[in-house]
Write a protein that holds these residues in place. Structure first.
Motif, PDB file in Angstrom:
ATOM      1  N   LEU A 203      47.070  42.725  63.758  1.00 45.20           N
ATOM      2  CA  LEU A 203      48.037  43.047  62.710  1.00 45.20           C
ATOM      3  C   LEU A 203      47.447  42.836  61.319  1.00 45.20           C
ATOM      4  O   LEU A 203      47.558  43.709  60.446  1.00 45.20           O
ATOM      5  CB  LEU A 203      49.296  42.199  62.891  1.00 45.20           C
ATOM      6  CG  LEU A 203      50.442  42.439  61.901  1.00 45.20           C
ATOM      7  CD1 LEU A 203      50.872  43.893  61.911  1.00 45.20           C
ATOM      8  CD2 LEU A 203      51.621  41.539  62.241  1.00 45.20           C
ATOM      9  N   ILE A 204      46.798  41.702  61.089  1.00 48.64           N
ATOM     10  CA  ILE A 204      46.245  41.462  59.749  1.00 48.64           C
ATOM     11  C   ILE A 204      45.028  42.357  59.496  1.00 48.64           C
ATOM     12  O   ILE A 204      44.757  42.739  58.351  1.00 48.64           O
ATOM     13  CB  ILE A 204      45.894  39.982  59.522  1.00 48.64           C
ATOM     14  CG1 ILE A 204      44.747  39.534  60.431  1.00 48.64           C
ATOM     15  CG2 ILE A 204      47.107  39.098  59.711  1.00 48.64           C
ATOM     16  CD1 ILE A 204      44.197  38.168  60.039  1.00 48.64           C
ATOM     17  N   PHE A 205      44.308  42.719  60.563  1.00 46.32           N
ATOM     18  CA  PHE A 205      43.202  43.671  60.404  1.00 46.32           C
ATOM     19  C   PHE A 205      43.757  45.014  59.927  1.00 46.32           C
ATOM     20  O   PHE A 205      43.208  45.644  59.017  1.00 46.32           O
ATOM     21  CB  PHE A 205      42.460  43.834  61.724  1.00 46.32           C
ATOM     22  CG  PHE A 205      41.306  44.800  61.662  1.00 46.32           C
ATOM     23  CD1 PHE A 205      40.030  44.354  61.371  1.00 46.32           C
ATOM     24  CD2 PHE A 205      41.495  46.159  61.904  1.00 46.32           C
ATOM     25  CE1 PHE A 205      38.961  45.248  61.308  1.00 46.32           C
ATOM     26  CE2 PHE A 205      40.437  47.050  61.842  1.00 46.32           C
ATOM     27  CZ  PHE A 205      39.166  46.596  61.549  1.00 46.32           C
ATOM     28  N   GLY A 206      44.834  45.466  60.570  1.00 48.58           N
ATOM     29  CA  GLY A 206      45.445  46.724  60.161  1.00 48.58           C
ATOM     30  C   GLY A 206      45.981  46.681  58.747  1.00 48.58           C
ATOM     31  O   GLY A 206      45.842  47.638  57.987  1.00 48.58           O
ATOM     32  N   ILE A 207      46.576  45.561  58.377  1.00 48.31           N
ATOM     33  CA  ILE A 207      47.074  45.413  57.010  1.00 48.31           C
ATOM     34  C   ILE A 207      45.934  45.512  56.007  1.00 48.31           C
ATOM     35  O   ILE A 207      46.051  46.130  54.945  1.00 48.31           O
ATOM     36  CB  ILE A 207      47.825  44.074  56.861  1.00 48.31           C
ATOM     37  CG1 ILE A 207      49.131  44.116  57.663  1.00 48.31           C
ATOM     38  CG2 ILE A 207      48.105  43.766  55.389  1.00 48.31           C
ATOM     39  CD1 ILE A 207      49.857  42.791  57.717  1.00 48.31           C
ATOM     40  N   ASP A 208      44.785  44.912  56.353  1.00 47.25           N
ATOM     41  CA  ASP A 208      43.660  44.918  55.426  1.00 47.25           C
ATOM     42  C   ASP A 208      43.028  46.294  55.285  1.00 47.25           C
ATOM     43  O   ASP A 208      42.324  46.545  54.311  1.00 47.25           O
ATOM     44  CB  ASP A 208      42.605  43.908  55.874  1.00 47.25           C
ATOM     45  CG  ASP A 208      41.589  43.632  54.784  1.00 47.25           C
ATOM     46  OD1 ASP A 208      42.007  43.211  53.681  1.00 47.25           O
ATOM     47  OD2 ASP A 208      40.389  43.864  55.007  1.00 47.25           O
ATOM     48  N   CYS A 209      43.262  47.179  56.248  1.00 49.77           N
ATOM     49  CA  CYS A 209      42.783  48.558  56.097  1.00 49.77           C
ATOM     50  C   CYS A 209      43.433  49.231  54.893  1.00 49.77           C
ATOM     51  O   CYS A 209      42.881  50.186  54.329  1.00 49.77           O
ATOM     52  CB  CYS A 209      43.080  49.362  57.366  1.00 49.77           C
ATOM     53  SG  CYS A 209      42.041  48.925  58.781  1.00 49.77           S
TER      54      CYS A 209
END
Length: 268
Positions: A203-209
């Motif tokens: 989830l946080i990886f996707g947010i950082d995209c």
């Protein structure tokens, strides 16, 4: 007595000089236009490449957010789907690492496409294998949770808590193996914990995209390190720390939801 110049004899040399100057001007104009055309084409190609990368990053971000929410809240509830997702993730990751480590010196032709399709192919095979052999799939769930926990720990310092590349590999291998073995003996608890950790990280990886804090660069930096094909540099900053703290909170919330709320509904 001064001789008068003869017009008939001077005219050929004058015309020849005019032709030379004109030819030089035409050559300079044509060359200038060609250079400008090449530069414009280069700029246009660069912009098209940048748009393609932005689009790919946006799609990746959307997918990882959806997968993250699913694993975070429903990982242990929808067991078969979780087996496929985690089997896909682990084997796709292995495929990516193998492709990057055995890449030719000159690089793959259409490198991004080769890495993407190769990783996807490995992921699909691994996901289907995890579905057919659920005990292996369960181990892969534990491996995914352990690996992402290791990535989370490394991310607390610029270039990783462990600075050497070999040290990172050994650390990630150990914590991944521990996760895979531990879930065999503590299936009920670690299934919820591992999927919550994996979901929070995804989830946080996707947010950082979309947020572009620099957290996403840690993945490439820790897995392959900087080389002639990869210039990703991971630097710790306040925004990355905020994401890491958010991951802790999300993982705890996901674990509580899966162990308490869904267990209560099942008992009812």
């Amino acid at each position: 007595m001064t001789k008068m110049s003869q017009p008939g004899r001077d005219m050929p040399s004058l015309k020849a000089g005019q032709v030379e100057v004109t030819s030089l001007l035409v050559f300079a104009l044509v060359t200038s236009n060609w250079v400008q055309g090449v530069q414009a084409q280069g700029v246009e190609d660069g912009l098209n490449k940048a748009r393609e990368i932005i689009a790919q990053t946006a799609v990746l971000g959307a997918i990882t957010i959806v997968v993250g929410v699913f694993l975070l809240l429903f990982g242990s509830r929808f067991f078969k789907a979780t087996l496929f997702v985690c089997g896909f993730f682990v084997t796709a990751l292995v495929g990516y690492i193998l492709l990057t480590n055995f890449e030719p010196d000159g690089g793959f032709s259409n490198r991004e496409t080769v890495l993407l399709l190769g990783s996807l192919a490995c992921g699909v095979v691994g996901g289907l294998l995890a579905l057919c052999l659920w005990r292996i799939g369960l181990i892969l769930v534990g491996c995914a949770g352990g690996f992402l926990l290791g990535m989370f720990i490394l991310s607390w310092k610029t270039d990783g808590v462990i600075s050497s590349g070999q040290g990172k590999v050994i650390f990630l291998a150990i914590i991944t193996a521990v996760g895979g073995l531990a879930i065999i003996f503590l299936e009920k608890w670690l299934l919820a914990v591992a999927t919550s950790i994996a979901g929070a990280y995804s989830l946080i990886f996707g947010i950082d995209c979309f947020a572009l804090t620099g957290f996403r660069e840690s993945v490439e930096n820790f897995l392959t390190g900087p080389d002639k094909f990869n210039y990703a540099v991971f630097e710790q900053n306040s925004k990355v720390i905020a994401l890491l703290c958010s991951m802790i909170a999300l993982a705890i919330i996901g674990t509580v939801i899966q162990l308490r709320i869904f267990k209560r509904k099942k008992d009812d």
